[in-house]
Scaffold this active site. Structure first.
Site, PDB file in Angstrom:
ATOM      1  CD  GLU A   1      -2.471   1.770   0.285  1.00  0.00           C
ATOM      2  OE1 GLU A   1      -3.230   0.980  -0.317  1.00  0.00           O
ATOM      3  OE2 GLU A   1      -2.343   2.958  -0.068  1.00  0.00           O
TER       4      GLU A   1
ATOM      5  CB  ILE B   1     -24.577   1.450  -0.881  1.00  0.00           C
ATOM      6  CG1 ILE B   1     -24.770   2.953  -0.679  1.00  0.00           C
ATOM      7  CG2 ILE B   1     -25.919   0.725  -0.975  1.00  0.00           C
ATOM      8  CD1 ILE B   1     -25.743   3.341   0.384  1.00  0.00           C
TER       9      ILE B   1
ATOM     10  CG  HIS C   1     -24.973  -1.065  -4.496  1.00  0.00           C
ATOM     11  ND1 HIS C   1     -25.843   0.000  -4.468  1.00  0.00           N
ATOM     12  CD2 HIS C   1     -23.725  -0.542  -4.527  1.00  0.00           C
ATOM     13  CE1 HIS C   1     -25.141   1.118  -4.479  1.00  0.00           C
ATOM     14  NE2 HIS C   1     -23.870   0.833  -4.516  1.00  0.00           N
TER      15      HIS C   1
ATOM     16  CB  SER D   1     -20.826   1.902  -8.082  1.00  0.00           C
ATOM     17  OG  SER D   1     -21.955   1.376  -7.442  1.00  0.00           O
TER      18      SER D   1
ATOM     19  CB  CYS E   1     -13.307  12.208  21.140  1.00  0.00           C
ATOM     20  SG  CYS E   1     -14.646  12.654  19.997  1.00  0.00           S
TER      21      CYS E   1
ATOM     22  CB  CYS F   1     -15.718  20.093  18.446  1.00  0.00           C
ATOM     23  SG  CYS F   1     -14.439  18.869  18.796  1.00  0.00           S
TER      24      CYS F   1
ATOM     25  CB  CYS G   1     -10.742  15.642  20.945  1.00  0.00           C
ATOM     26  SG  CYS G   1     -11.379  15.360  19.285  1.00  0.00           S
TER      27      CYS G   1
END
Lengths: 417, 499, 123
Positions: free
Chosen positions: B34, B50, B52, B346, B411, B452, B457
């Site tokens: 990667e 989604i 699908h 998609s 947070c 926020c 945070c």
């Protein structure tokens, strides 16, 4: 620490709004418990190293830090119970006189029962998305408060070429901080035709350091692959819409968003508290009680204040309200008089007055005006002022007898002399 | 016995899924490369999420998409359980705005039948409003597809990869492929910025850059153009939300603007569809026009939207569009050992598990005739980081007693504790991430994603990272080198000016 | 030939715009002020503008990495960059009390730099 059932005021927030409320509550003979999320008490003024704090309350021109420690000394003296590193996640009004509050602490989950709550958790900062800045979501964009914490608490430098969005006092003060620490502040960008902050700050922060102030201007886009590289700015019209053909760009590596504060109250909103859209905070009566019985608010969680002195006063007022609630087993049923916003008034707090006692009201104007009178026609009261500006709150004391002159509403308006 | 070396280029949802499926087999050495500091930061990060049902994929036009989407939807039902991925399965409503759109809707009902998509049917307005109270009551009707899900795509990618690494897959982040070595028409390995890695099989799952990788293997016909999609997200306190997944009838270019509520409880609207020039593969900038477009379209299918002031974030992602919408999933003889998974637009996310199985069954075992034997001990399960906020009181209390860091809410907006942040750092290190980033924490814990947007945070989280890694606070990065939190200590600029 | 300088007085919220006419280095006319404080203010600004300097200084062994500081009196504006350089090189050990002198007589101005926030010792 006392038993968890032994408190009658739960103060949420350990900044000036909460500290002053807890101090006053203890002085009145109540049993307050204060909850603070951070590891230390003090709130935002802990990072405000500039002066201008406590001029009215302590009659001295203190830095935010100095004011905080005055408050903390008093707080310690009174031996008030508190938790730091703790977070209130929820509360339930079990009955009119009883609230159950759930608190997460490092020692476990606490369930506190109390008749009253004073919510003083302050404000959040408006961020880049709040002001609809589009473009790349580059690194190097900070809110003013975050930058202030970075520099003046943690001792790290955010960047070297700065553009500040917003000319309120926070933005102006950060402009000076950056300039003093050797950064190049390229510009302060303001959408209004006039600066948002006090003139004394415009002089000492911008003029002193030759920082250009662009009025009637908006930042429309950010460009930057990894970190910010430049901003696209544009002149705006009276409706704050960009004027075509007036685009420009400023190269920078840091954008500071100083676009204002908003009361931070998701806890109360989840309980359907009534919010005043003008303040963004809860609607309150002159006991500073919100629409939820026994729940009071003070400080920036109630309304965004310009001076910490107002915050301290509001904290005390809220504590007095809690005292009345506890002693009388609730606040009395009265015909509240509604404060009505007249000409050039943007907000008024409290929104309702009981007439049972003297009241202090805090208001802000929409546009700057000179040589005006603040008028309350229904109660025949008039106060002359040399100048009013949106950045500066107007504080007016209304006597109990003045308030009761009106049956229903009391309008507040500004007229030219 | 020698191990077969497999390199997968790209740790997005497709690459991760292939890695997971391959990890089930013995005598394989699987390397997942990667180029970014963390996984899923290419296309996967900004998909709508989604899952699908598959009734929008015409089996005559796009047979591969149709087959793999239906199968992928089914497989996700199992994967989310095995991998503890947050998901909702609310089902989807394709809204016919006007009478004339109903013909369009019927066309998709036909596809549902052809593709074997279960439970799809046309609903009238009365039933539409029962299914979704917040639907616009003045539309013509809708197509209801109950098998649709909405997933958090980053949580999905992270979960799949944690599981793959648990099963011996090696993840190499910040690793960029610059060339593919071929000898005698066979794959020998890949050149990367961190050296040469030997390989027998190279699987190209490089998303937007799959055309670049394909060219390195001498296969030039793959073209991938970026199509930008902008989104806006509302705060979790913004009401009203929607219960289902809703969108208008698709066009040939895009399935349309979706309105849904994410598993975390945020109302999400998007995407737009804007074709960019081929080389604009990093342009994820947002625009005012984009936001206006989204709110306009959402207003057509929803009865009431929350106040615009409750939009807390806008962002954009890029889809990899192949020239004719057709996925390029191929195994080649020349060079032997090279597999393309390119142009997977998609329903790529929804199909990912099925794509992975297809690669292994039809291409590796099938076309390449590689003999694969399943491991005796393969770990199918993986648990997510504890979501403290959603636990009952007793479990919360027990966790705090065992580890006080669970009692420190860092947070406030999303109620994320210090323990969860430390766990996220631990897990990032465990899968081999080299640079711990704020974004990495964000995607694993939801810290920084509330009202926020980190203005309270972010510095606290950066301090936790700095302390844990023993690095200066200013050097903590948002998303890798070049995005450091600060430039040095507060006096760094003054100290550098000559006296 | 005379020059005209414009100032915004910052003594009170009124913010009068005051014009000062100067000839041969001497003030010959002041207009625009609504009180006597404005005259004092512009006179000081012209003679030698002074400001209080606020900043932070690095801390060793403290519970905070910095201590906030201010000059106890205003310093001439033109000397501020030199003061800032001095602060940039300074380092002070915890514990620190509010009001404690961090740098005495900074760059010979007769002004002290004092702490405005306490710092506890950590080790």
């Amino acid at each position: 620490m006392s038993m968890q059932d032994d408190y009658d005021v739960l103060v949420i927030g350990g900044g000036p709004g909460g500290l002053s409320a807890a101090i006053k509550a203890k002085e009145l003979g109540l049993r307050p418990l204060l909850i603070e999320n951070r590891e230390i008490l003090g709130g935002i003024p802990l990072q405000c190293i500039h002066t201008g704090f406590g001029i009215h309350y302590f009659k001295e021109d203190l830095t935010g830090t100095e004011l905080t420690y005055r408050l903390l000394d008093k707080f310690e003296e009174l031996d008030i119970d508190y938790y730091t590193g703790a977070h209130v996640t929820d509360f339930a009004s079990v009955s009119y006189l009883e609230k159950k509050v759930r608190v997460i602490t490092a020692k476990g989950i606490l369930d506190i029962t109390t008749p009253t709550i004073i919510y003083a958790a302050g404000a959040r900062e408006r961020h880049a998305f709040d002001i609809r800045i589009t473009g790349d979501r580059s690194a190097g964009i900070y809110t003013a408060g975050e930058a202030q914490t970075m520099m003046d608490v943690e001792g790290i430098m955010p960047g070297r070429e700065i553009v500040i969005v917003g000319s309120g006092d926070v933005g102006l003060i950060m402009a000076r901080r950056f300039a003093l620490e050797g950064a190049k502040v390229k510009a302060v960008i303001e959408t209004m035709p006039y600066p948002g902050g006090l003139l004394r700050n415009v002089v000492q922060c911008l003029y002193d350091h030759n920082i250009p102030l662009h009025l009637n201007t908006s930042v429309t886009r950010v460009i930057g692959k990894k970190r910010v590289e430049k901003v696209i700015i544009s002149q705006v019209d009276g409706d704050l819409r960009p004027v075509p053909g007036t685009e420009g760009e400023i190269e920078c590596d840091t954008i500071i968003i100083a676009a204002g504060l908003r009361p931070y109250l998701p806890l109360l909103e989840s309980k359907d508290v009534i919010i005043d859209p003008a303040t963004g905070g809860p609607v309150v009566n002159d006991y500073l009680e919100t629409s939820i019985p026994g729940v009071f608010a003070s400080g920036n969680a109630l309304v965004i204040n310009d001076l910490v002195d107002h915050v301290l006063e509001q904290g005390e007022r809220a504590a007095e309200g809690a005292y009345t609630f506890i002693k009388n087993k609730g606040l009395p049923t009265v015909r509240f008089k509604r404060m009505i916003k007249g000409k050039n008034i943007r907000l008024i707090v409290p929104q309702y007055l009981s007439g049972d006692k003297d009241a202090i009201i805090y208001a802000r104007v929409i546009k700057p005006m000179r040589d005006i009178a603040v008028c309350f026609p229904e109660i025949e009261k008039k106060i002359n002022l040399p100048a009013v500006r949106p950045a500066e709150m107007i504080k007016v004391k209304l006597g109990k007898n003045e308030i009761t002159r009106s049956k229903n509403g009391i309008r507040m308006e500004l007229v030219h002399l | 016995m020698m191990k077969l070396k497999v390199i997968i280029v790209g740790a997005g949802v497709v690459g991760a899924s292939v890695a997971r499926v391959l990890s089930q087999y013995e005598k394989l050495e699987v390397h997942l490369l990667e180029r970014k500091p963390d996984v899923g930061w290419g296309i996967s990060k900004a998909t709508t999420g989604i899952i699908h049902p598959g009734h929008e994929e015409d089996p005559e036009e796009y047979p591969l998409r149709a087959k793999l989407c239906v199968r992928g939807n089914y497989l996700w039902h199992r994967w989310v359980k095995e991998l503890d991925i947050p998901i909702r399965w609310p089902g989807e409503l394709m809204i016919a705005l006007k009478e004339k759109d109903l013909k369009n809707v019927e066309y998709y009902w036909e596809i549902a039948r052809k593709n074997g998509v279960p439970g799809v049917r046309l609903v009238d307005n009365e039933e539409l409003l029962k299914l979704e109270r917040n639907a616009n009551p003045n539309v013509a009707g809708a197509l209801w597809a109950p098998t649709a899900g909405i997933i958090n795509p980053m949580k999905a990618v992270i979960a799949i990869i944690e599981n793959a690494v648990e099963n011996e897959v090696k993840l190499h982040t910040e690793n960029c492929v610059s060339g593919i070595k071929i000898e005698n028409w066979k794959i020998r390995g890949v050149e990367t910025n961190r050296g040469f890695i030997e390989a027998d099989l190279v699987i190209n799952a490089a998303g937007l850059y799959s055309d670049h990788i394909s060219r390195m293997a001498g296969i030039d016909y793959v073209i991938v153009r970026p199509r930008k999609g902008e989104y806006c997200v509302f705060d979790e306190t913004a009401y009203p939300k929607v219960r289902r997944i809703l969108h208008p009838t698709p066009t040939p270019i895009t399935k349309g603007v979706y309105v849904t509520t994410t598993p975390e409880g945020n109302l999400l609207i998007g995407p737009t569809a804007q074709d960019l020039p081929e080389d604009a593969k990093e342009d994820t900038s947002t625009s005012k026009e984009g936001l206006d477009f989204l709110l306009k379209w959402a207003g057509k299918i929803i009865r009431e939207l929350p106040s615009k002031s409750k939009v807390i974030r806008t962002y954009a992602g890029l889809r990899p569009e192949p020239p004719d919408g057709r996925w390029i999933i191929e195994a080649y003889d020349d060079p032997w050992g090279f597999i393309n998974i390119a142009g997977v637009r998609s329903p790529g996310l929804a199909s990912a598990p099925a794509i992975a199985h297809h690669i292994v069954e039809s291409l590796i075992k099938g076309k390449f005739d590689v003999k694969l034997v399943k491991k005796k001990k393969w770990i199918p399960y993986r648990k997510d980081i504890v979501k403290f906020r959603h636990l009952p009181r007793e479990k919360q209390n027990a966790l705090i007693k065992g580890n006080p860091a669970y009692g420190n809410v860092v947070c406030m907006c999303r109620v994320v504790t210090e323990a969860e942040i430390l766990e996220a750092i631990k897990r990032m290190k465990k899968i081999g991430i080299k640079t711990i980033t704020l974004d990495g924490i964000k995607f694993r814990t939801f810290a920084l994603t509330g009202l926020c947007q980190g203005s309270y945070c972010r510095i606290r989280i950066a301090k936790i990272i700095a302390k844990k890694l023993d690095i200066p606070l200013w050097s903590v990065t948002a998303k890798g080198k070049g995005t450091e939190y600060g430039i040095g200590n507060v006096k760094v600029l003054l100290r550098n000016i000559p006296s | 030939m005379s020059e005209v300088h414009r100032f915004i007085c910052v003594v009170c919220p009124r913010g009068c715009e005051i014009e000062v006419e100067i000839q041969k280095g001497k003030i010959i006319k002041i207009t625009g002020n609504q009180c006597i404080k404005g005259i004092d203010y512009v006179k000081q600004e012209i003679e030698e503008a002074k400001r209080i300097v606020i900043s932070v200084v690095k801390v060793k062994h403290g519970d905070f990495p910095t201590v906030s500081v201010k000059t106890n009196r205003p310093v001439p504006k033109k000397l501020i960059p030199a003061v800032m350089k001095k602060l940039a090189r300074a380092e002070v050990k915890a514990p620190i009390k509010i009001g404690q002198i961090i740098i005495k007589n900074v760059i010979d101005t007769g002004v002290n730099v004092v702490a405005t926030r306490p710092v506890k010792k950590t080790f």
